[in-house]
Write an enzyme that holds these catalytic residues in place. Structure first.
Site, PDB file in Angstrom:
ATOM      1  N   LYS A  44       9.071  24.302  38.195  1.00 34.88           N
ATOM      2  CA  LYS A  44       7.883  25.367  38.031  1.00 34.88           C
ATOM      3  C   LYS A  44       7.178  24.454  36.101  1.00 34.88           C
ATOM      4  CE  LYS A  44      10.518  28.981  38.160  1.00 34.88           C
ATOM      5  NZ  LYS A  44      10.994  30.202  38.316  1.00 34.88           N
ATOM      6  N   LYS A  46       9.927  24.501  34.319  1.00 34.77           N
ATOM      7  CA  LYS A  46      10.763  25.614  33.067  1.00 34.77           C
ATOM      8  C   LYS A  46      12.208  24.653  32.958  1.00 34.77           C
ATOM      9  CE  LYS A  46       9.440  30.244  32.760  1.00 34.77           C
ATOM     10  NZ  LYS A  46       9.888  31.387  33.798  1.00 34.77           N
TER      11      LYS A  46
HETATM   12  N1  C2G Z   1       8.623  40.055  33.181  1.00 27.39           N
HETATM   13  C1  C2G Z   1       8.559  41.283  32.156  1.00 27.39           C
HETATM   14  N2  C2G Z   1       8.182  41.161  31.080  1.00 27.39           N
HETATM   15  C2  C2G Z   1       8.720  40.186  30.009  1.00 27.39           C
HETATM   16  C3  C2G Z   1       9.235  39.434  30.948  1.00 27.39           C
HETATM   17  C4  C2G Z   1       8.823  38.638  32.331  1.00 27.39           C
HETATM   18  O1  C2G Z   1       8.037  41.870  32.822  1.00 27.39           O
HETATM   19  N3  C2G Z   1       8.538  40.712  28.963  1.00 27.39           N
HETATM   20  C5  C2G Z   1       9.124  39.743  34.362  1.00 27.39           C
HETATM   21  C6  C2G Z   1       8.219  38.512  34.972  1.00 27.39           C
HETATM   22  O2  C2G Z   1       6.742  40.037  35.414  1.00 27.39           O
HETATM   23  C7  C2G Z   1       8.535  38.521  36.356  1.00 27.39           C
HETATM   24  C8  C2G Z   1      10.361  38.704  36.142  1.00 27.39           C
HETATM   25  O3  C2G Z   1      10.012  39.615  34.933  1.00 27.39           O
HETATM   26  O4  C2G Z   1       8.305  39.291  36.902  1.00 27.39           O
HETATM   27  C9  C2G Z   1      11.054  37.624  35.563  1.00 27.39           C
HETATM   28  O5  C2G Z   1      10.708  37.161  34.921  1.00 27.39           O
HETATM   29  P1  C2G Z   1      10.723  35.068  34.817  1.00 27.39           P
HETATM   30  O6  C2G Z   1      11.857  35.188  34.253  1.00 27.39           O
HETATM   31  O7  C2G Z   1       9.770  34.632  33.121  1.00 27.39           O
HETATM   32  O8  C2G Z   1      10.258  34.729  36.651  1.00 27.39           O
HETATM   33  P2  C2G Z   1       9.018  33.556  36.473  1.00 27.39           P
HETATM   34  O9  C2G Z   1       9.877  32.926  35.401  1.00 27.39           O
HETATM   35  O10 C2G Z   1       7.479  34.331  35.872  1.00 27.39           O
HETATM   36  O11 C2G Z   1       9.284  33.284  37.524  1.00 27.39           O
HETATM   37  O12 C2G Z   1       8.390  32.320  42.273  1.00 27.39           O
HETATM   38  C10 C2G Z   1       8.120  33.369  40.906  1.00 27.39           C
HETATM   39  C11 C2G Z   1       8.544  33.051  40.111  1.00 27.39           C
HETATM   40  O13 C2G Z   1      10.266  32.897  40.093  1.00 27.39           O
HETATM   41  C12 C2G Z   1       8.276  34.193  39.062  1.00 27.39           C
END
Ligand code: C2G
Length: 145
Positions: A44, A46
């Site tokens: 990803k 990350k």
């Molecule tokens: N999230 C949120 N508000 C934030 C930060 C994150 O609602 N201020 C939500 C994101 O939209 C996501 C979840 O929290 O639904 C997890 O966020 P991340 O850990 O950043 O996930 P991400 O890297 O987007 O991974 O296959 C999908 C990916 O694995 C999602």
């Protein structure tokens, strides 16, 4: 029993993550979190501060979470929904209309919840970095008069 599934890295756990998990659980009775592995995070693009095992332990402490499974790749979602008999996949609104989730709509509901503004793992890292710089600046001895 209504089964909910969500995906994420959940690094440096913050209230945006907690609010997402709380609201996701409120949509059903059982919440499964597919947690991105360190290897998948590399795919990803990350780099999580905490490794998978640490991020898993932190999520296990959250009352809304019932089961944690590894997220190893983009392609597993369809199988996850079928294998875990998922009724609804829930993600934050930053994923709205993303094909990785839209393509599941023939086998389950897909719900996007408004993202929590003002907080993100990226922002935390950046702000902490700035504070460290400020601290360093403060530590520079002022020239004696
Ligand atoms: N999230 C949120 N508000 C934030 C930060 C994150 O609602 N201020 C939500 C994101 O939209 C996501 C979840 O929290 O639904 C997890 O966020 P991340 O850990 O950043 O996930 P991400 O890297 O987007 O991974 O296959 C999908 C990916 O694995 C999602």
């Amino acid at each position: 029993m209504k089964r909910i599934l969500t995906y994420g890295t959940f690094d440096l756990l913050h209230y945006g993550h907690i609010r997402l998990l709380k609201r996701a659980k409120e949509l059903g009775d059982y919440l499964i979190v597919a947690l991105s592995t360190d290897e998948f995070n590399a795919i990803k693009g990350k780099k999580a501060y905490h490794d998978y095992e640490t991020r898993k332990k932190m999520l296990e402490a959250i009352r809304y979470v019932d089961l944690i499974i590894p997220e190893n790749n983009w392609e597993q979602k369809r199988n996850d929904v079928i294998e875990y008999k998922v009724d609804t996949v829930v993600m934050g609104s930053d994923w709205e209309n993303n094909e990785n989730f839209e393509c599941l709509k023939d086998i389950c509901e897909v719900t996007y919840l408004p993202r929590t503004e003002g907080v993100s793992t990226t922002k935390i890292k950046k702000d902490l970095g700035l504070q460290e710089q400020e601290n360093n600046v403060n530590q520079i001895p002022t020239p004696s008069k």
